[in-house]
Enzyme design. Structure first.
Site, mmCIF file in Angstrom:
data_model
loop_
_atom_site.group_PDB
_atom_site.id
_atom_site.type_symbol
_atom_site.label_atom_id
_atom_site.label_comp_id
_atom_site.label_asym_id
_atom_site.label_seq_id
_atom_site.Cartn_x
_atom_site.Cartn_y
_atom_site.Cartn_z
ATOM 1 N N SER A 1 -2.431 -0.006 6.479
ATOM 2 C CA SER A 1 -1.965 -1.328 6.910
ATOM 3 C C SER A 1 -2.587 -2.363 5.996
ATOM 4 C CB SER A 1 -2.427 -1.587 8.352
ATOM 5 O OG SER A 1 -2.333 -2.956 8.654
ATOM 6 N N SER A 2 -1.837 -3.414 5.701
ATOM 7 C CA SER A 2 -2.396 -4.504 4.889
ATOM 8 C C SER A 2 -3.584 -5.117 5.622
ATOM 9 C CB SER A 2 -1.335 -5.577 4.645
ATOM 10 O OG SER A 2 -0.187 -4.983 4.081
ATOM 11 N N HIS B 1 4.099 1.251 2.126
ATOM 12 C CA HIS B 1 5.269 0.585 1.529
ATOM 13 C C HIS B 1 5.861 1.454 0.414
ATOM 14 C CE1 HIS B 1 2.806 -3.017 2.858
ATOM 15 N NE2 HIS B 1 3.957 -3.243 3.460
ATOM 16 N N GLY C 1 8.888 1.233 8.227
ATOM 17 C CA GLY C 1 7.876 2.228 8.582
ATOM 18 C C GLY C 1 7.817 2.451 10.084
ATOM 19 N N HIS D 1 0.862 -1.191 0.000
ATOM 20 C CA HIS D 1 0.000 0.000 0.000
ATOM 21 C C HIS D 1 0.897 1.239 0.000
ATOM 22 C CE1 HIS D 1 1.071 0.098 4.225
ATOM 23 N NE2 HIS D 1 0.556 -1.103 4.396
ATOM 24 N N ASP E 1 5.287 0.502 12.641
ATOM 25 C CA ASP E 1 5.810 -0.584 13.477
ATOM 26 C C ASP E 1 7.012 -0.033 14.241
ATOM 27 O OD1 ASP E 1 4.152 -2.917 12.575
ATOM 28 O OD2 ASP E 1 4.958 -2.271 10.660
HETATM 29 O O1 PAF Z 1 7.039 -5.174 8.742
HETATM 30 C C1 PAF Z 1 6.899 -6.204 8.065
HETATM 31 O O2 PAF Z 1 6.189 -6.249 7.059
HETATM 32 C C2 PAF Z 1 7.617 -7.464 8.511
HETATM 33 O O3 PAF Z 1 7.670 -7.566 9.883
HETATM 34 C C3 PAF Z 1 9.020 -7.618 7.898
HETATM 35 C C4 PAF Z 1 9.949 -6.504 8.359
HETATM 36 C C5 PAF Z 1 8.924 -7.593 6.372
HETATM 37 C C6 PAF Z 1 9.643 -8.948 8.307
HETATM 38 O O4 PAF Z 1 8.891 -10.024 7.870
#
Ligand code: PAF
Length: 284
Positions: A185-186, A37, A147, A34, A150
């Protein structure tokens, strides 16, 4: 843009790039991309000669009752977005590539993972650190982009890179929100229209929390209480945690006298969403 599934192929491409001194920016993802990313990819594109995106739904970071099986996937759509964003290489490994038979080595970051999401997701960060270390070893990026949504993951990865002397710059990028405030968020795709509306309680609480801090609030417990009360008014919301922690150690604090993270995880019916704001950190 190339899409490759094997570690051997990635290593050979990266070797060729390194021969010509190209810098490599890396965006690790679990796919279903999204705008959040894409903002990481854009930043990587600006700052590096080559950009690699990994797409791998990493099973070791999901607990037994979590959403590994239902986690949304759409490689074709992801590939189109990456191509459009100027990505050079997508690494989309199979499970067997990443976790071959007999796999039993894990990376475990202590202290920082014992709070916030680490409490309700006890295996999560071990899985994240393990897969991210593997990806760093395979891709050997100069810079890696994560991001700030997280925020604990970002702090844990930075700690891991420092503690284990990994040669990569870890760069945090700001949260991207929908126009109504919901953090991208997905997992937002799990929400029904009614739940989607209810989910706005997270960003409302974040906005209000920021206001209290701007108005001079110094007591972490008062801040948590005020943010919690907003969420409690939403009948579809169930709080996992609302906490204020030191930005670097992820330990709870009493006074807002240092860089800190105000973070929350809230269930909207079955969907667990996270959101946060950072004060005094590098992106604020
Ligand atoms: O944030 C994420 O999408 C995941 O935790 C990651 C960093 C790709 C690890 O699988």
């Amino acid at each position: 843009m190339k899409i490759v599934e094997t570690i051997a192929e990635v290593k050979s491409i990266v070797r060729a790039w390194k021969k010509s001194d190209a810098s490599i920016g890396f965006v690790p993802t679990m796919g279903y991309l999204h705008e959040g990313h894409l903002s990481l990819i854009q930043r990587a594109r600006q700052e590096n000669d080559r950009v690699v995106v990994s797409i791998f739904v990493n099973p070791t970071q999901f607990g037994a009752n979590e959403d590994l099986d239902s986690y949304p996937r759409d490689l074709q759509h992801d590939a189109a977005l990456c191509e459009n964003a100027g990505v050079d290489l997508i690494f989309h490994p199979t499970l067997e590539q990443m976790y071959p038979k007999g796999f039993c080595s894990f990376v475990d970051v202590d202290v920082l993972t014992k709070e916030l999401c680490g409490l309700s997701r006890p295996v999560h960060f071990r899985g994240v650190c393990t897969v991210v270390s593997k990806l760093f070893h395979i891709i050997t990026p100069d810079r890696a982009y994560f991001g700030e949504k997280d925020a604990q993951q970002l702090a844990v990865i930075k700690r891991m890179v420092q503690d284990l002397n990994m040669d990569v710059d870890v760069i945090g990028c700001p949260i991207v929100r929908e126009t109504d405030g919901l953090a991208k968020s997905s997992r937002n795709t799990y929400l029904s229209p009614e739940e989607r509306k209810a989910a706005l309680v997270l960003s409302r609480s974040i906005t209000q929390g920021k206001k209290y801090v701007q108005q001079g609030e110094k007591n972490a417990h008062t801040l948590v209480q005020a943010m919690t009360e907003i969420i409690e008014k939403e009948p579809l919301a169930k709080i996992d945690y609302v906490k204020v922690v030191d930005l670097f150690t992820m330990q709870q604090i009493d006074t807002l006298d240092r860089p800190f993270l105000a973070a929350m995880a809230v269930y909207i019916e079955k969907t667990r969403l996270i959101d946060n704001f950072i004060v005094g950190g590098e992106n604020v």
